[in-house]
Design a protein around this motif. Sequence first.
Motif, short mmCIF file in Angstrom:
data_model
loop_
_atom_site.label_atom_id
_atom_site.label_comp_id
_atom_site.label_asym_id
_atom_site.label_seq_id
_atom_site.Cartn_x
_atom_site.Cartn_y
_atom_site.Cartn_z
N HIS A 109 55.50 66.77 67.47
CA HIS A 109 55.95 67.13 66.13
C HIS A 109 57.47 67.22 66.02
O HIS A 109 57.99 67.80 65.08
CB HIS A 109 55.30 68.46 65.70
CG HIS A 109 53.82 68.36 65.56
ND1 HIS A 109 52.97 68.56 66.61
CD2 HIS A 109 53.05 68.05 64.50
CE1 HIS A 109 51.73 68.39 66.20
NE2 HIS A 109 51.74 68.07 64.92
N ASP A 114 59.20 61.56 65.44
CA ASP A 114 59.21 60.90 64.13
C ASP A 114 60.07 59.64 64.17
O ASP A 114 59.68 58.59 63.64
CB ASP A 114 59.74 61.84 63.05
CG ASP A 114 58.79 62.99 62.76
OD1 ASP A 114 57.60 62.90 63.14
OD2 ASP A 114 59.24 63.98 62.16
N ARG A 125 50.79 52.09 67.00
CA ARG A 125 49.47 51.97 66.38
C ARG A 125 48.61 50.98 67.14
O ARG A 125 47.42 51.23 67.36
CB ARG A 125 49.63 51.55 64.91
CG ARG A 125 48.36 51.75 64.11
CD ARG A 125 48.64 51.85 62.63
NE ARG A 125 47.40 52.10 61.93
CZ ARG A 125 46.96 53.30 61.57
NH1 ARG A 125 47.66 54.35 61.85
NH2 ARG A 125 45.82 53.45 60.94
N SER A 136 39.18 55.58 61.46
CA SER A 136 39.09 54.80 60.22
C SER A 136 37.65 54.48 59.88
O SER A 136 37.25 54.52 58.71
CB SER A 136 39.88 53.49 60.37
OG SER A 136 41.25 53.77 60.52
N PRO A 154 44.73 55.23 54.20
CA PRO A 154 45.99 55.93 54.53
C PRO A 154 46.19 57.20 53.70
O PRO A 154 46.70 58.20 54.19
CB PRO A 154 47.07 54.89 54.23
CG PRO A 154 46.39 53.58 54.38
CD PRO A 154 44.99 53.82 53.88
N LEU A 155 45.77 57.16 52.43
CA LEU A 155 45.91 58.34 51.59
C LEU A 155 44.96 59.45 52.05
O LEU A 155 45.32 60.62 52.12
CB LEU A 155 45.64 57.98 50.13
CG LEU A 155 45.79 59.11 49.10
CD1 LEU A 155 47.17 59.76 49.20
CD2 LEU A 155 45.57 58.57 47.70
N GLU A 157 43.82 59.84 55.09
CA GLU A 157 44.39 60.37 56.35
C GLU A 157 45.48 61.38 56.04
O GLU A 157 45.57 62.44 56.68
CB GLU A 157 44.96 59.23 57.20
CG GLU A 157 43.93 58.36 57.87
CD GLU A 157 44.56 57.21 58.66
OE1 GLU A 157 45.80 57.14 58.77
OE2 GLU A 157 43.79 56.37 59.16
N SER A 158 46.32 61.08 55.06
CA SER A 158 47.42 62.00 54.71
C SER A 158 46.90 63.30 54.12
O SER A 158 47.42 64.38 54.41
CB SER A 158 48.37 61.32 53.71
OG SER A 158 48.98 60.20 54.31
N LEU A 159 45.86 63.20 53.28
CA LEU A 159 45.29 64.41 52.68
C LEU A 159 44.63 65.31 53.72
O LEU A 159 44.67 66.53 53.62
CB LEU A 159 44.27 64.03 51.60
CG LEU A 159 44.85 63.46 50.31
CD1 LEU A 159 43.75 62.88 49.44
CD2 LEU A 159 45.63 64.54 49.55
N LEU A 161 45.26 65.13 57.30
CA LEU A 161 46.16 65.53 58.38
C LEU A 161 47.46 66.19 57.92
O LEU A 161 48.05 66.97 58.66
CB LEU A 161 46.49 64.31 59.26
CG LEU A 161 45.31 63.76 60.05
CD1 LEU A 161 45.73 62.52 60.83
CD2 LEU A 161 44.76 64.82 61.01
N GLY A 162 47.90 65.89 56.71
CA GLY A 162 49.16 66.47 56.23
C GLY A 162 49.22 67.98 56.35
O GLY A 162 50.15 68.53 56.95
N ILE A 165 49.18 69.07 60.12
CA ILE A 165 50.46 68.81 60.77
C ILE A 165 51.50 69.82 60.30
O ILE A 165 52.27 70.35 61.10
CB ILE A 165 50.91 67.35 60.51
CG1 ILE A 165 49.98 66.39 61.26
CG2 ILE A 165 52.37 67.16 60.93
CD1 ILE A 165 50.16 64.93 60.88
#
Length: 199
Positions: A109, A114, A125, A136, A154-155, A157-159, A161-162, A165
């Motif tokens: 992190h 990053d 990846r 996936s 991808p969206l 995953e962001s919702l 994991l965001g 994280i």
Amino acid sequence: MSPKQHRGEVTVDQLLDAALRVYGESGEQGLTVSAVTGVSGVSPGSLYHHFGSMDGLLTALLTRWLERLLSEMVTALERSDSARTGVEALVRAYLTFIRDHRDAGLLLHSSRADEIGMRQAQRLRDAQEARLTPLSAWVSRHVASGEVAPLPVPLLESLVLGPVIGVSRRWLTLGDVDLDEAAEVLPDRIWRSIGANAS
């Protein structure tokens, strides 16, 4: 495996273990060739032979721990019988991993991670494809079943994991978040954002 290959693998493990220890104790500024070789007992020449540079060592270290984290996440999902229990299992697996491997969590992190992630996103990846494909596939399967909202992967995953994280970063840097409380609260909140019929 030949004895030479075995020795090479042992040396790589020694260097990676030492690098994480140094990182955990001294941060990135302390991660030098002399610090890593001093802790590992491996020569600088071997470090350069196996990794090419300190940047190469750091990338390998990130890849190693990213693979381990992804493996925990995939295992958690595979043991779940629904999308909702999968979200809960994934959140718990992620937060438990961070608690159990604090130094690796700090590295994963970090701003350096990053930076490397952005610079080498496709290569990282591709290297993790075996771990990412089941994630996936799990998402796609539950979208197809109607459990998960039909949003781009991808969206989704962001919702998912965001928030996890974000909480992990806060716990690692500020320490003002209770991970047990987060593990109780986050799954329901995340589910509301991705469940097809969640309210």
